[in-house]
Motif scaffolding. Sequence first.
Motif, PDB file in Angstrom:
ATOM      1  N   PRO A 193      -5.616 -28.604  50.163  1.00  0.00           N
ATOM      2  CA  PRO A 193      -6.025 -29.936  49.688  1.00  0.00           C
ATOM      3  C   PRO A 193      -5.964 -30.065  48.158  1.00  0.00           C
ATOM      4  N   ILE A 194      -6.392 -29.039  47.456  1.00  0.00           N
ATOM      5  CA  ILE A 194      -6.323 -29.066  45.990  1.00  0.00           C
ATOM      6  C   ILE A 194      -4.865 -29.076  45.536  1.00  0.00           C
ATOM      7  N   LEU A 195      -4.029 -28.257  46.174  1.00  0.00           N
ATOM      8  CA  LEU A 195      -2.608 -28.223  45.831  1.00  0.00           C
ATOM      9  C   LEU A 195      -1.985 -29.599  46.015  1.00  0.00           C
ATOM     10  N   SER A 196      -2.283 -30.255  47.108  1.00  0.00           N
ATOM     11  CA  SER A 196      -1.743 -31.581  47.383  1.00  0.00           C
ATOM     12  C   SER A 196      -2.177 -32.585  46.316  1.00  0.00           C
ATOM     13  N   GLU A 197      -3.437 -32.524  45.956  1.00  0.00           N
ATOM     14  CA  GLU A 197      -3.970 -33.413  44.919  1.00  0.00           C
ATOM     15  C   GLU A 197      -3.288 -33.156  43.575  1.00  0.00           C
ATOM     16  N   LEU A 198      -3.099 -31.881  43.247  1.00  0.00           N
ATOM     17  CA  LEU A 198      -2.455 -31.519  41.982  1.00  0.00           C
ATOM     18  C   LEU A 198      -0.990 -31.957  41.950  1.00  0.00           C
ATOM     19  N   LEU A 199      -0.321 -31.880  43.080  1.00  0.00           N
ATOM     20  CA  LEU A 199       1.075 -32.310  43.139  1.00  0.00           C
ATOM     21  C   LEU A 199       1.195 -33.821  42.959  1.00  0.00           C
ATOM     22  N   MET A 200       0.234 -34.556  43.496  1.00  0.00           N
ATOM     23  CA  MET A 200       0.244 -36.007  43.283  1.00  0.00           C
ATOM     24  C   MET A 200       0.009 -36.326  41.807  1.00  0.00           C
ATOM     25  N   GLU A 201      -0.864 -35.569  41.163  1.00  0.00           N
ATOM     26  CA  GLU A 201      -1.126 -35.716  39.731  1.00  0.00           C
ATOM     27  C   GLU A 201       0.126 -35.426  38.914  1.00  0.00           C
ATOM     28  N   ALA A 202       0.855 -34.401  39.316  1.00  0.00           N
ATOM     29  CA  ALA A 202       2.001 -33.922  38.545  1.00  0.00           C
ATOM     30  C   ALA A 202       3.160 -34.903  38.557  1.00  0.00           C
ATOM     31  N   ASP A 203       3.426 -35.544  39.673  1.00  0.00           N
ATOM     32  CA  ASP A 203       4.626 -36.377  39.807  1.00  0.00           C
ATOM     33  C   ASP A 203       4.306 -37.810  40.207  1.00  0.00           C
ATOM     34  N   ILE A 232       9.260 -25.238  37.693  1.00  0.00           N
ATOM     35  CA  ILE A 232       7.822 -25.210  37.460  1.00  0.00           C
ATOM     36  C   ILE A 232       7.508 -25.520  35.996  1.00  0.00           C
ATOM     37  N   ILE A 233       8.464 -25.284  35.100  1.00  0.00           N
ATOM     38  CA  ILE A 233       8.254 -25.541  33.678  1.00  0.00           C
ATOM     39  C   ILE A 233       7.948 -27.009  33.433  1.00  0.00           C
ATOM     40  N   SER A 234       8.409 -27.892  34.309  1.00  0.00           N
ATOM     41  CA  SER A 234       8.161 -29.318  34.122  1.00  0.00           C
ATOM     42  C   SER A 234       6.674 -29.663  34.226  1.00  0.00           C
ATOM     43  N   LEU A 235       5.878 -28.763  34.755  1.00  0.00           N
ATOM     44  CA  LEU A 235       4.442 -28.993  34.831  1.00  0.00           C
ATOM     45  C   LEU A 235       3.781 -28.578  33.517  1.00  0.00           C
ATOM     46  N   PRO A 236       2.802 -29.328  33.063  1.00  0.00           N
ATOM     47  CA  PRO A 236       2.046 -28.898  31.883  1.00  0.00           C
ATOM     48  C   PRO A 236       1.358 -27.564  32.176  1.00  0.00           C
TER      49      PRO A 236
END
Length: 144
Positions: free
Chosen positions: A58-68, A37-41
């Motif tokens: 839905p928000i989690l999915s969107e955030l995961l796409m943003e992250a990687d 999880i540290i790899s996330l800002p």
Amino acid sequence: MKAINDWLSLLGEAKGSDDASSVHSSASLRRVSSRAIISLPSGLLDTVDQAIRNDDAPILSELLMEADTDSDVSSPPHQKLLLNLLQRAISCRSRACIEKLLSQIRSLDEDDDLNNRNCIHRLVISIGRVKTLEAQQALNSNQQ
């Protein structure tokens, strides 16, 4: 499924030796590993954590796409991140997030766990601990 439930019931009724020493793996249910999880800002990590606590898939999915955006979804670091987030979602009882994460996770096996446990195994251990603790507290309160 019935066979598994029956087996788990038998385990719950068994009076065996205390295996407390074997359940203290580095990836306990109550202590979600933060290495992946540290790899996330930090700002994104807070938002992801809030989405899990609110069970907002839905928000989690969107955030995961943003992250990687530059990472392969099946890469080991991304899969480790998903497993850690699944662990957090399980501990928060966020069913929609659990379902979303399970659809993206290739395997529940975690190579770095000392006792070769996965999140489901740790969940069962945690439930057993809670039930044992509740029973001991009820017994102690009845004796006083």
